[in-house]
Design a protein around this motif. Sequence first.
Motif, PDB file in Angstrom:
ATOM      1  N   PRO A 168     -16.927   1.043   5.501  1.00 64.38           N
ATOM      2  CA  PRO A 168     -15.612   0.801   4.903  1.00 64.38           C
ATOM      3  C   PRO A 168     -15.633   0.981   3.380  1.00 64.38           C
ATOM      4  O   PRO A 168     -16.537   0.488   2.700  1.00 64.38           O
ATOM      5  CB  PRO A 168     -15.316  -0.659   5.278  1.00 64.38           C
ATOM      6  CG  PRO A 168     -16.126  -0.910   6.505  1.00 64.38           C
ATOM      7  CD  PRO A 168     -17.384  -0.127   6.304  1.00 64.38           C
ATOM      8  N   ARG A 198     -13.381   0.266  -0.040  1.00 64.10           N
ATOM      9  CA  ARG A 198     -12.290  -0.595  -0.491  1.00 64.10           C
ATOM     10  C   ARG A 198     -11.143   0.200  -1.098  1.00 64.10           C
ATOM     11  O   ARG A 198     -11.330   1.028  -1.989  1.00 64.10           O
ATOM     12  CB  ARG A 198     -12.838  -1.581  -1.523  1.00 64.10           C
ATOM     13  CG  ARG A 198     -11.818  -2.509  -2.186  1.00 64.10           C
ATOM     14  CD  ARG A 198     -11.084  -3.402  -1.200  1.00 64.10           C
ATOM     15  NE  ARG A 198     -11.940  -3.953  -0.193  1.00 64.10           N
ATOM     16  CZ  ARG A 198     -12.698  -5.044  -0.378  1.00 64.10           C
ATOM     17  NH1 ARG A 198     -12.693  -5.658  -1.524  1.00 64.10           N
ATOM     18  NH2 ARG A 198     -13.459  -5.500   0.595  1.00 64.10           N
ATOM     19  N   LEU A 199      -9.927  -0.048  -0.593  1.00 64.05           N
ATOM     20  CA  LEU A 199      -8.722   0.522  -1.171  1.00 64.05           C
ATOM     21  C   LEU A 199      -8.006  -0.491  -2.052  1.00 64.05           C
ATOM     22  O   LEU A 199      -7.563  -0.183  -3.147  1.00 64.05           O
ATOM     23  CB  LEU A 199      -7.784   1.022  -0.070  1.00 64.05           C
ATOM     24  CG  LEU A 199      -8.326   2.158   0.813  1.00 64.05           C
ATOM     25  CD1 LEU A 199      -7.332   2.493   1.919  1.00 64.05           C
ATOM     26  CD2 LEU A 199      -8.622   3.392  -0.020  1.00 64.05           C
ATOM     27  N   TYR A 218       0.834  -1.200   0.000  1.00 63.97           N
ATOM     28  CA  TYR A 218       0.000   0.000   0.000  1.00 63.97           C
ATOM     29  C   TYR A 218       0.875   1.259   0.000  1.00 63.97           C
ATOM     30  O   TYR A 218       0.596   2.218  -0.742  1.00 63.97           O
ATOM     31  CB  TYR A 218      -0.925   0.003   1.214  1.00 63.97           C
ATOM     32  CG  TYR A 218      -1.767   1.249   1.302  1.00 63.97           C
ATOM     33  CD1 TYR A 218      -2.818   1.459   0.412  1.00 63.97           C
ATOM     34  CD2 TYR A 218      -1.497   2.237   2.244  1.00 63.97           C
ATOM     35  CE1 TYR A 218      -3.592   2.611   0.474  1.00 63.97           C
ATOM     36  CE2 TYR A 218      -2.267   3.385   2.323  1.00 63.97           C
ATOM     37  CZ  TYR A 218      -3.314   3.566   1.434  1.00 63.97           C
ATOM     38  OH  TYR A 218      -4.059   4.714   1.487  1.00 63.97           O
ATOM     39  N   PRO A 276      -2.511   9.552   6.919  1.00 69.96           N
ATOM     40  CA  PRO A 276      -3.346   8.363   7.153  1.00 69.96           C
ATOM     41  C   PRO A 276      -2.820   7.538   8.320  1.00 69.96           C
ATOM     42  O   PRO A 276      -1.615   7.453   8.546  1.00 69.96           O
ATOM     43  CB  PRO A 276      -3.222   7.582   5.834  1.00 69.96           C
ATOM     44  CG  PRO A 276      -2.663   8.538   4.848  1.00 69.96           C
ATOM     45  CD  PRO A 276      -1.863   9.534   5.609  1.00 69.96           C
ATOM     46  N   ASP A 308      -9.316  -1.424   3.753  1.00 72.81           N
ATOM     47  CA  ASP A 308     -10.439  -0.507   3.604  1.00 72.81           C
ATOM     48  C   ASP A 308     -10.231   0.757   4.420  1.00 72.81           C
ATOM     49  O   ASP A 308      -9.674   0.721   5.520  1.00 72.81           O
ATOM     50  CB  ASP A 308     -11.738  -1.180   4.063  1.00 72.81           C
ATOM     51  CG  ASP A 308     -12.073  -2.415   3.247  1.00 72.81           C
ATOM     52  OD1 ASP A 308     -12.634  -2.261   2.160  1.00 72.81           O
ATOM     53  OD2 ASP A 308     -11.760  -3.531   3.709  1.00 72.81           O
ATOM     54  N   LEU A 309     -10.743   1.847   3.887  1.00 71.42           N
ATOM     55  CA  LEU A 309     -10.758   3.138   4.565  1.00 71.42           C
ATOM     56  C   LEU A 309     -12.120   3.344   5.210  1.00 71.42           C
ATOM     57  O   LEU A 309     -13.146   2.950   4.646  1.00 71.42           O
ATOM     58  CB  LEU A 309     -10.508   4.255   3.549  1.00 71.42           C
ATOM     59  CG  LEU A 309     -10.504   5.701   4.062  1.00 71.42           C
ATOM     60  CD1 LEU A 309      -9.228   5.971   4.841  1.00 71.42           C
ATOM     61  CD2 LEU A 309     -10.638   6.670   2.881  1.00 71.42           C
ATOM     62  N   ARG A 353     -13.804  -1.955  13.491  1.00 73.14           N
ATOM     63  CA  ARG A 353     -14.114  -0.637  12.943  1.00 73.14           C
ATOM     64  C   ARG A 353     -14.972   0.184  13.895  1.00 73.14           C
ATOM     65  O   ARG A 353     -14.746   1.387  14.065  1.00 73.14           O
ATOM     66  CB  ARG A 353     -14.848  -0.791  11.605  1.00 73.14           C
ATOM     67  CG  ARG A 353     -13.995  -0.868  10.356  1.00 73.14           C
ATOM     68  CD  ARG A 353     -13.016  -1.975  10.401  1.00 73.14           C
ATOM     69  NE  ARG A 353     -12.272  -2.077   9.137  1.00 73.14           N
ATOM     70  CZ  ARG A 353     -11.274  -2.918   8.958  1.00 73.14           C
ATOM     71  NH1 ARG A 353     -10.874  -3.693   9.943  1.00 73.14           N
ATOM     72  NH2 ARG A 353     -10.642  -2.992   7.804  1.00 73.14           N
ATOM     73  N   THR A 385      -2.935   3.677   9.742  1.00 78.03           N
ATOM     74  CA  THR A 385      -3.220   2.320   9.292  1.00 78.03           C
ATOM     75  C   THR A 385      -3.157   1.369  10.474  1.00 78.03           C
ATOM     76  O   THR A 385      -2.137   1.300  11.167  1.00 78.03           O
ATOM     77  CB  THR A 385      -2.200   1.868   8.227  1.00 78.03           C
ATOM     78  OG1 THR A 385      -2.243   2.772   7.127  1.00 78.03           O
ATOM     79  CG2 THR A 385      -2.503   0.468   7.755  1.00 78.03           C
ATOM     80  N   TYR A 393      -8.602   6.872   8.666  1.00 80.82           N
ATOM     81  CA  TYR A 393      -8.175   5.598   9.249  1.00 80.82           C
ATOM     82  C   TYR A 393      -8.499   4.461   8.285  1.00 80.82           C
ATOM     83  O   TYR A 393      -9.635   4.309   7.822  1.00 80.82           O
ATOM     84  CB  TYR A 393      -8.871   5.342  10.591  1.00 80.82           C
ATOM     85  CG  TYR A 393      -8.413   4.056  11.232  1.00 80.82           C
ATOM     86  CD1 TYR A 393      -7.276   4.023  12.039  1.00 80.82           C
ATOM     87  CD2 TYR A 393      -9.089   2.868  11.004  1.00 80.82           C
ATOM     88  CE1 TYR A 393      -6.831   2.848  12.601  1.00 80.82           C
ATOM     89  CE2 TYR A 393      -8.655   1.678  11.572  1.00 80.82           C
ATOM     90  CZ  TYR A 393      -7.520   1.667  12.370  1.00 80.82           C
ATOM     91  OH  TYR A 393      -7.084   0.486  12.917  1.00 80.82           O
ATOM     92  N   ALA A 394      -7.509   3.648   8.002  1.00 82.10           N
ATOM     93  CA  ALA A 394      -7.683   2.476   7.145  1.00 82.10           C
ATOM     94  C   ALA A 394      -7.173   1.243   7.889  1.00 82.10           C
ATOM     95  O   ALA A 394      -6.274   1.331   8.724  1.00 82.10           O
ATOM     96  CB  ALA A 394      -6.933   2.650   5.834  1.00 82.10           C
ATOM     97  N   ASP A 395      -7.745   0.104   7.571  1.00 83.93           N
ATOM     98  CA  ASP A 395      -7.365  -1.108   8.278  1.00 83.93           C
ATOM     99  C   ASP A 395      -7.563  -2.322   7.382  1.00 83.93           C
ATOM    100  O   ASP A 395      -8.311  -2.292   6.407  1.00 83.93           O
ATOM    101  CB  ASP A 395      -8.189  -1.267   9.555  1.00 83.93           C
ATOM    102  CG  ASP A 395      -7.444  -2.035  10.641  1.00 83.93           C
ATOM    103  OD1 ASP A 395      -6.580  -2.869  10.300  1.00 83.93           O
ATOM    104  OD2 ASP A 395      -7.711  -1.793  11.830  1.00 83.93           O
TER     105      ASP A 395
END
Length: 410
Positions: free
Chosen positions: A395, A397-398, A172, A261, A376-377, A269, A263, A284-286
């Motif tokens: 969420p 999708r990234l 990423y 960002p 996902d963000l 979530r 991560t 925030y993305a995870d």
Amino acid sequence: MRHRSRVGLFSLLLVVALLLAACSGGGETQTGTGNSEPIRIGALTSLTGNFTPWGVQVRAGMQLAVNEINQAGGAGGAGGRRLELVVADDQSKAEEGGRAIERLIERERVVAVGGIISSDVGLATARVAEQSKVPLFLVKAGAGTILTPASRYTFRTCLPSAPMVAGPIVQYAQSKGLKRVGAIVADYAWGQAIKAALENAFKAAPDIKLQVEVAPVPEKDFTTYLRALERLKPEMIVATGHPPGAGAITVQSADLGFDVPITGAYTPRSLIVGNAKDAAIGRYADFSCADYRSEEYQALARRFLQSSGDATFFEDDALAGYGIVKMVAEAVGKVGDNPEAIAKYLHENTFTIPGYSFQMKWTEWGELADARIAFDLIGRGPTPEGVNKAGTWYPERLLVSEPLEPFRPQ
């Protein structure tokens, strides 16, 4: 006279033999053979302690699967054996987890145990499972040392081992053209494992500078660790292993002027948004094992939220718990209630769990053989109808990683 006595004795012995045969069921342990005893599955997870937000989701997901399977007739379908969930709290502590799994196996006679969140608990319980030859399912216990080359009864389900998670983080960062990445990890088995994995993975990306800070697990104020990253000027911060530290790091980093960002690594979530509020939206993305965009996930999420009381979001922990019960029930329907036979069936088959981002299959030592991590963000939404009681966020999708090379323990 003696002839009649022999006939009477023979008849009596025949009746006794028939009664014994009827009671024993011919020694068959598979479903549908008249055995009315329920199949007992252990839910060993963190219902108190640091990892409670993960554990309560796992338990609820496992219970949903038990209810649905029983409503459909039991393991193996109509006429099958009913399931019973036997719940134990590991208290997020290794020693309690070790004692609890022994009780579940020896006293409760469970055919499998699932729900392990903490890597420390995973290290303690996997040894018992291997010695007892009873399947054990890890949900978020990602330390690579939990599995050994000789493991045959321990299975990962949602979170792959730490070395497999680090790769997609690098992927990423590269996709976004980042040059500086900071990380704050927890000082326990998972945190140390992800630290080593990140450092090793970023060696393959020498154009990206990595700085890792280690904080105690109970830490809530991360100001010191964030200030240690100021000289680096990170373009992304990896926050993992602090329950619920990722939310606090998201808020505190914004307060200190880090407009970058954040991560995480498999943090609920709803926990992040609950702690960080608007600071998490769009920032925030995870990673996850759930495909939040799929119709299968959303249909299951609606059923979960209708049946699970206080839950506000269907986390991937609950999805993993649901999948564990579904796989064990399928195995019982095919091979019976012997734990060794169940483990063998699990290793020999591939399972499609609704809502998962990959199919479930394992290496011979229990690592995920075809894991694809979804990244996902937390977006503003709108959320699909009926799948989020916690707000309108959802969420976004990234990316979904390519299949990850299974980690091979030494």
